[in-house]
Scaffold this motif. Structure first.
Motif, PDB file in Angstrom:
ATOM      1  N   VAL A  27      -9.885   0.248  -3.371  1.00 26.80           N
ATOM      2  CA  VAL A  27      -9.163   1.440  -2.646  1.00 26.80           C
ATOM      3  C   VAL A  27      -9.254   1.343  -1.225  1.00 26.80           C
ATOM      4  N   CYS A  28      -8.127   0.770  -0.391  1.00 26.27           N
ATOM      5  CA  CYS A  28      -8.406   0.818   0.887  1.00 26.27           C
ATOM      6  C   CYS A  28      -7.906   2.136   1.515  1.00 26.27           C
ATOM      7  N   GLY A  29      -8.363   2.180   2.954  1.00 18.88           N
ATOM      8  CA  GLY A  29      -7.959   3.350   3.464  1.00 18.88           C
ATOM      9  C   GLY A  29      -6.396   3.413   3.647  1.00 18.88           C
ATOM     10  N   SER A  30      -5.703   2.435   3.670  1.00 18.06           N
ATOM     11  CA  SER A  30      -4.264   2.155   3.743  1.00 18.06           C
ATOM     12  C   SER A  30      -3.480   2.828   2.324  1.00 18.06           C
ATOM     13  N   ASP A  31      -4.480   2.560   1.440  1.00 15.44           N
ATOM     14  CA  ASP A  31      -3.782   3.117   0.293  1.00 15.44           C
ATOM     15  C   ASP A  31      -3.766   4.616  -0.019  1.00 15.44           C
ATOM     16  N   GLY A  71      -2.633  -1.042  -3.670  1.00 17.87           N
ATOM     17  CA  GLY A  71      -3.494  -1.897  -4.084  1.00 17.87           C
ATOM     18  C   GLY A  71      -3.263  -3.304  -3.709  1.00 17.87           C
ATOM     19  N   HIS A  72      -4.099  -3.573  -2.551  1.00 19.38           N
ATOM     20  CA  HIS A  72      -4.091  -5.249  -1.809  1.00 19.38           C
ATOM     21  C   HIS A  72      -5.598  -5.703  -1.807  1.00 19.38           C
ATOM     22  N   GLU A  73      -6.485  -4.964  -1.950  1.00 21.27           N
ATOM     23  CA  GLU A  73      -7.771  -5.728  -1.589  1.00 21.27           C
ATOM     24  C   GLU A  73      -8.134  -5.926  -3.104  1.00 21.27           C
ATOM     25  N   PHE A  74      -8.307  -7.251  -3.453  1.00 21.83           N
ATOM     26  CA  PHE A  74      -8.552  -7.387  -5.015  1.00 21.83           C
ATOM     27  C   PHE A  74      -9.021  -8.984  -4.952  1.00 21.83           C
ATOM     28  N   ASN A  95      -9.390 -10.111   1.835  1.00 22.86           N
ATOM     29  CA  ASN A  95      -7.967 -10.334   2.464  1.00 22.86           C
ATOM     30  C   ASN A  95      -7.473  -9.239   3.176  1.00 22.86           C
ATOM     31  N   CYS A  96      -8.244  -8.008   3.313  1.00 17.36           N
ATOM     32  CA  CYS A  96      -7.860  -6.839   4.257  1.00 17.36           C
ATOM     33  C   CYS A  96      -9.024  -6.640   5.512  1.00 17.36           C
ATOM     34  N   ALA A  97      -9.863  -6.029   5.046  1.00 10.79           N
ATOM     35  CA  ALA A  97     -10.696  -5.415   5.997  1.00 10.79           C
ATOM     36  C   ALA A  97     -11.479  -6.516   6.857  1.00 10.79           C
TER      37      ALA A  97
END
Ligand SMILES: [Zn+2]
Ligand SMILES: [Zn+2]
Length: 282
Positions: free
Chosen positions: A39-43, A60-63, A160-162
């Motif tokens: 769970v990213c802060g953007s979510d 959901g995009h960090e996976f 892929n995100c942070a």
């Protein structure tokens, strides 16, 4: 036909479980089984309705996803390694066409079709385009990297995100302002990824209003946690050559202006913005 499940964010802010058929991947793409989704802060921002356009989508995009179907064709990761069913992957959440004006000058994060597959409603085929789901359709235009066996999914999922954003910020820090003292405002995954990816000869002060978060700076030998920021500099001085703002609040930018030295650099990151500027450097 086999089915999978998405957790869909509805326009009214509710979450809805939906079941969809698992369609075969398009050539060059793959169907993945989601193994871990952060769970990213953007979510959280999007769930609270903080995005001007995304109100009906699968978040959901960090996976990390495991390949369950390559569609029969050969599949390669961004390093050229041939992939097989069972391999674990991390994927950029945006697409890169390689042909548009931005792609041609190397600014692939601003590709014209970057978000053509992201943040879509799960009512649209192929349904699985967010990581809060049982499955994920990897588009042929997404970069992907195979996760080494020795790396647990719990660590790889933020790549892929942070982590990617942290490394992008490090790339954008001008060589002529290093290796002076540097400050990160915001000690979440974004801010700490900058510290983790920065050259080891640089020293970082890390500030966060939340004591438990800033204490994590102690995990890095080139960083120290600040309980309070130093007194703000006057018009012609300042405390830091580089100030990275990873707090996601407008007030933090004002703090950065107070703390940066003349000729220094401020880098903003983690800002949700529908215009073309993803990171602003001054
Ligand atoms: Zn994220
Ligand atoms: Zn493009």
């Amino acid at each position: 036909m086999t089915t999978g499940v998405t957790i869909n964010l509805r326009a009214d802010g509710g979450l809805e479980r939906r079941e969809h058929p698992l369609l075969p991947p398009r050539p060059g793409g793959a169907l993945l089984a989601v193994e871990r989704a952060n769970v990213c802060g953007s979510d959280v921002h999007l769930w609270r309705g903080g995005h001007p356009t995304l109100h009906d989508c699968v978040l959901g995009h960090e996976f990390v996803g495991r390949v369950v179907d390559t569609g029969g064709g050969p599949l390669y990761d961004a390093r050229g390694e041939r992939l097989a069913e069972g391999d674990r992957l991390v994927c950029s959440y945006f697409r890169v066409c390689g042909n548009c004006a931005m792609c041609r000058i190397g600014r692939m994060n601003l590709c014209e079709v970057a978000y053509a597959s992201w943040g879509r409603s799960s009512l649209e085929q192929p349904y699985f385009r967010g990581a809060f789901a049982s499955h994920y359709h990897l588009h042929p235009e997404q970069f992907t990297v195979k996760v080494p066996e020795e790396l647990p999914s719990s660590l790889a999922a933020l790549a892929n995100c942070a982590l990617a954003q942290g490394l992008a910020v490090v790339d954008r820090i001008r060589a002529d302002v290093l290796p002076g003292p540097c400050l990160v405002i915001g000690a979440g995954a974004l801010g700490l990824s900058v510290v983790a990816g920065a050259p080891k000869e640089t020293s970082w002060d890390v500030y966060d209003r939340v004591a438990g978060r800033r204490a994590n700076a102690g995990l890095f030998p080139n960083a120290r946690a600040l309980d309070a920021l130093p007194p703000a500099g006057g018009a012609l001085d300042g405390n830091y050559d580089v100030v990275v703002v990873a707090a996601g609040t407008p007030e933090a930018f004002g703090t950065a202006l107070e703390q940066v030295r003349p000729g220094g650099q401020i880098v903003m990151m983690g800002i949700i913005n529908t215009r073309d500027t993803d990171v602003v450097s001054i």
